[in-house]
Structures are given as structure tokens and as C-alpha cells.
Write an enzyme that holds these catalytic residues in place. Structure first.
Site, PDB file in Angstrom:
ATOM      1  CE1 TYR A 316       0.617   0.874   4.268  1.00 34.87           C
ATOM      2  CE2 TYR A 316       0.674  -1.765   4.265  1.00 34.87           C
ATOM      3  CZ  TYR A 316       0.987  -0.527   5.170  1.00 34.87           C
ATOM      4  OH  TYR A 316       1.312  -0.093   5.971  1.00 34.87           O
ATOM      5  CB  SER A 329       7.722  -0.587  14.535  1.00 36.12           C
ATOM      6  OG  SER A 329       6.510  -0.649  15.291  1.00 36.12           O
ATOM      7  N   GLY A 330       5.683   2.119  13.710  1.00 34.28           N
ATOM      8  CA  GLY A 330       4.359   2.914  12.797  1.00 34.28           C
ATOM      9  C   GLY A 330       3.154   2.197  13.128  1.00 34.28           C
ATOM     10  CG  HIS A 334      -4.490   5.791  10.322  1.00 36.55           C
ATOM     11  ND1 HIS A 334      -5.511   5.640   9.548  1.00 36.55           N
ATOM     12  CD2 HIS A 334      -3.583   4.616  11.057  1.00 36.55           C
ATOM     13  CE1 HIS A 334      -5.116   4.453   8.992  1.00 36.55           C
ATOM     14  NE2 HIS A 334      -3.513   3.986   9.599  1.00 36.55           N
ATOM     15  CB  CYS A 352      -2.967   1.622  11.614  1.00 36.46           C
ATOM     16  SG  CYS A 352      -1.069   1.819  11.434  1.00 36.46           S
TER      17      CYS A 352
END
Length: 425
Positions: A316, A329-330, A334, A352
Site C-alpha cells: 500500500y 515502528s508505525g 488515524h 493500525c
């Protein structure tokens, strides 16, 4: 000079005098509760200068060697030392040990370099009469020039109740005794007061957290008294800038990966429930407590940054808005407008927590750095305590204390953290 009193049984005199001496030391020289006619404590303490010897330089501009311990010795065979206190002009006390027979006292903690000390010695002669001597001296410069600098974090400001205090050292400290010297000098004081402890993350980094979360609206003051103190051979403490943190409201967001709902609690009250999606099989969101690290209004998220090959079925490249970061690490909370149909029903993300744009903006505006985001009922691993953000709260209090150099025990490894149950909000 010898001070005598009316004759009495030596054993009874010693016992009575010792009991009164304890009272004087506790309450001050003006205490009269034990005084009576002929009692040795009814008189002012005499000058005990000729009854003791002292290893430190005490005059003529001489300076004591900060690398050598202090020692006070009773020179009179019939007298004894009853108490010694030593501290420098900055208010730092020197720990010491008094022999059981009162014959000598020696320091057990290091002296600071370039510091002025005051030593107060209390004695007792063979009749139980109290003596006093106050000595002052100054330590010189150490032979070494290497200093251990400490940098506190985060930056001064207002944070959430989960924000740990950090201390970064400019050189590694591995020896347990040296770590204890360093840790003892790093002071964290809060209003209101809390129980807390430092934890050695590695040889150059410490984290401090309370047993429970910080109280809402607390003030946290951090400082070091390490400057000048001997840590090891050729290593002494350096200066450190103090730090003040303010704590905001108690904001905790709990994400239930099984029900696909995120509930935000503010000061113990549920203020909003948001439908979300979390990590799908193979990309499960980490369980456990995470601390908000940063807020970014716009982030470009690419799968290649987390090891997913470009062009693969899972790749993605997305423009993401209202991104609240919880791991380095992300992992974020959101806006995910592309998965609105699954939010509240299924887990389809790559790890996420996604929600619609309006809810993501509200969440972004509501939370601050240091607030808490907890994930429960995910099939993912538990958040690491260190290395990928602030997972400090995923260690229980016993394991947290085991990472202190001032307590016994072995700090847990990164793979030893227990699975978490939801915490109290």
C-alpha cells in the site's frame, strides 16, 4: 580536657546517659526532659576537639581528596562517638557507618569534588557528658576529567498521565554499584506525591514512572545531584539541566479489537465511543498499553517501510490524515476513509487503528503526548516495554522495580512481559 560529675555507679551512669543522649540527638540541645541535678546532660555540650581526629583537611586553605573516604576517630579510650552527620552546601548528605563501640565513623558514599562540607560530631565521655564538634572542609578537584552527563526528557511541557521521565547518559554505566550512585542522584518529585522508581532500560538510558499513572494536573520536577560525585575510577558526575513537566487530564483510550470499538475516557468518564477497525490476521494490532508519542496531521504510509514488498498483494501507499502515533515502528490511530464499511464490524488494517475522518480529527484534537492508548482482545503480541515507544506500563510494578539498581532482583527481558488485562481507567 576531662569533664567529671558526681560519683555514681558506672553501669547505671552509662545506661542513664545513653538514654538521655538519644533524646537530645532527636529533639535538639535545648531538651530538658531528662535533666536533673547532677545529670551530665544538664550542662552544655563541651568542645570535643581534643577527643576526636578527622582525616579531612580542615584549615589553612587545604583541600580534602574527594577520592578518599572521610573518617572520624575517637581518640579518648574512655569516650565514644555517638553521632556524625556530614553534608555539602548543596544539601547532599554523606552516608556513613558508626562502629558499634563508637570508636570510629567512616563514610560509605562518595564525596563530591569542589564541594564544601560541614561535619557535625557528637561524643560522650566516660561519665556520659555530651561533647560536640563542628568541622568544615572543602574538597579539591579530582584527578580525572571525564564526566557523566545526564539529559532528562521529554522536553518541558504538558503531557498525559502515562508519560515516563527519561534520563540519557553520555557514557555507559554497567557496574551495579555505580548504577546505584547514579540512580540515587536522579531526583523525581511530584505534587501531589506518588510512589515511583527508575528502571535501567540499558547501560545509557533510564525511565522513571509511578507505580500507577500520574495524577491528573500534577507537577513533576526532575533534577540531578550527581555533579561532582565519584561514580567510578576516572568518572564523576557532570551537570544536568533540571526539568519540569505538567500533567493534563487523565485521558485513556481503550480499543477492544473483538468488538471493534474504541472508548475514550476522560478523568474516569466515558466521553466518546468510536467504531474502529484493527489489524487483520497476520497483521494483528499489539495488545497492551501504549503512550501517545506524537501527532501528525499528514503522513504518507508505505508498506515497504514495514517490510511488505512493493507490488505484493498486501502492499500500500496511502496519504493518511489525523495520525496519532503510538509506536516508532508505525502503529497509529488515524483516519481510514477507505475502510469505513468495516469499522465497527471487522478487522481489516495492517496493524493500525482506523476510523472515519471526523472521528479521527476529534481524537487527534482530544489527546496529547503522554496520553494512553490501550488495546485489548487482539490476537497480536503484547507491546514491548522498550524499544518501540513507551511500553513501560506493560511491566507490572514488581517487574518494574526489578530494573532499579536500588532494589534487589533481575530486570525482566523484553520477551518476559505478561499478557495484560484491561487497566482501570
Amino acid at each position: 580536657m576531662r569533664h567529671t560529675r558526681s560519683p555514681r555507679g558506672a553501669g547505671a551512669g552509662r545506661s542513664r546517659a545513653a538514654g538521655c543522649t538519644l533524646l537530645v540527638l532527636a529533639l535538639g540541645a535545648g531538651v530538658t526532659g531528662c535533666s536533673s541535678e547532677g545529670n551530665p546532660l544538664s550542662a552544655e555540650p563541651y568542645d570535643a576537639a581534643d577527643r576526636i581526629s578527622f582525616t579531612g583537611a580542615v584549615g589553612d586553605g587545604r583541600k580534602a581528596d574527594p577520592d578518599k573516604p572521610l573518617e572520624v576517630v575517637a581518640e579518648d579510650a574512655d569516650g565514644r562517638i555517638t553521632d556524625v552527620t556530614a553534608r555539602d552546601a548543596a544539601g547532599r548528605y554523606v552516608a556513613g557507618e558508626l562502629a558499634a563501640d563508637g570508636s570510629r565513623w567512616h563514610s560509605t558514599s562518595p564525596l563530591a569534588a569542589d564541594a564544601q562540607y560541614t561535619v557535625r560530631v557528637s561524643t560522650e565521655d566516660e561519665d556520659g557528658a555530651p561533647g560536640r564538634k563542628v568541622l568544615t572542609f572543602t574538597t579539591g578537584r579530582p584527578s580525572s576529567t571525564k564526566h557523566l552527563a545526564v539529559t532528562f526528557g521529554p522536553e518541558a511541557g504538558t503531557y498525559g498521565v502515562g508519560q515516563p521521565v527519561t534520563a540519557e547518559l553520555n557514557a555507559p554505566v554497567r557496574d551495579p554499584a555505580q548504577r546505584a550512585v547514579v540512580e540515587r542522584a536522579l531526583k523525581v518529585e511530584s505534587t501531589p506525591a506518588v510512589t515511583g522508581a527508575w528502571h535501567w532500560v540499558d547501560d545509557k538510558k533510564l525511565h522513571y514512572r509511578p507505580k500507577d499513572y500520574w495524577p491528573a494536573h500534577a507537577t513533576v520536577n526532575v533534577r540531578s545531584t550527581l555533579e561532582g560525585l565519584k561514580i567510578g575510577d576516572r568518572l564523576r558526575g557532570g551537570a544536568a539541566e533540571p526539568l519540569t513537566l505538567r500533567i493534563g487530564d487523565r485521558v485513556i483510550a481503550v480499543t477492544d479489537a473483538a468488538t471493534h470499538q474504541l472508548t475514550v475516557y476522560k478523568n474516569g468518564e466515558a466521553v466518546k465511543q468510536i467504531p474502529v477497525t484493527t489489524g487483520k490476521p497476520g497483521f494483528e494490532t499489539r495488545n497492551g498499553v501504549k503512550v501517545v508519542l506524537a501527532k501528525e496531521r499528514f503522513v504518507r504510509m508505505r508498506s515497504t517501510t514495514v517490510g511488505i514488498a512493493e507490488g505484493s498483494a498486501e502492499s500500500y501507499d496511502l496519504d493518511v490524515h489525523f495520525a496519532t502515533r503510538v509506536t516508532w515502528s508505525g502503529e497509529y490511530v488515524h483516519a481510514a476513509p477507505w475502510s469505513v464499511g468495516s469499522q465497527g464490524y471487522a478487522n481489516v488494517s495492517h496493524g493500525c487503528v482506523g476510523m472515519n475522518t471526523a472521528n479521527a480529527e476529534w481524537f487527534f484534537d482530544t489527546v496529547r503526548e503522554g496520553d494512553l492508548v490501550e488495546v485489548v482482545n487482539s490476537a497480536g503480541d503484547t507491546m514491548e516495554p522498550f524499544g518501540n515507544g513507551y511500553g513501560d506500563w506493560n511491566l507490572d510494578w514488581t517487574r518494574w522495580q526489578a530494573g532499579s539498581a536500588l532494589t534487589t532482583g533481575t530486570a525482566p527481558g523484553r520477551q518476559e512481559t505478561a499478557r495484560l488485562r484491561p487497566t482501570t481507567v
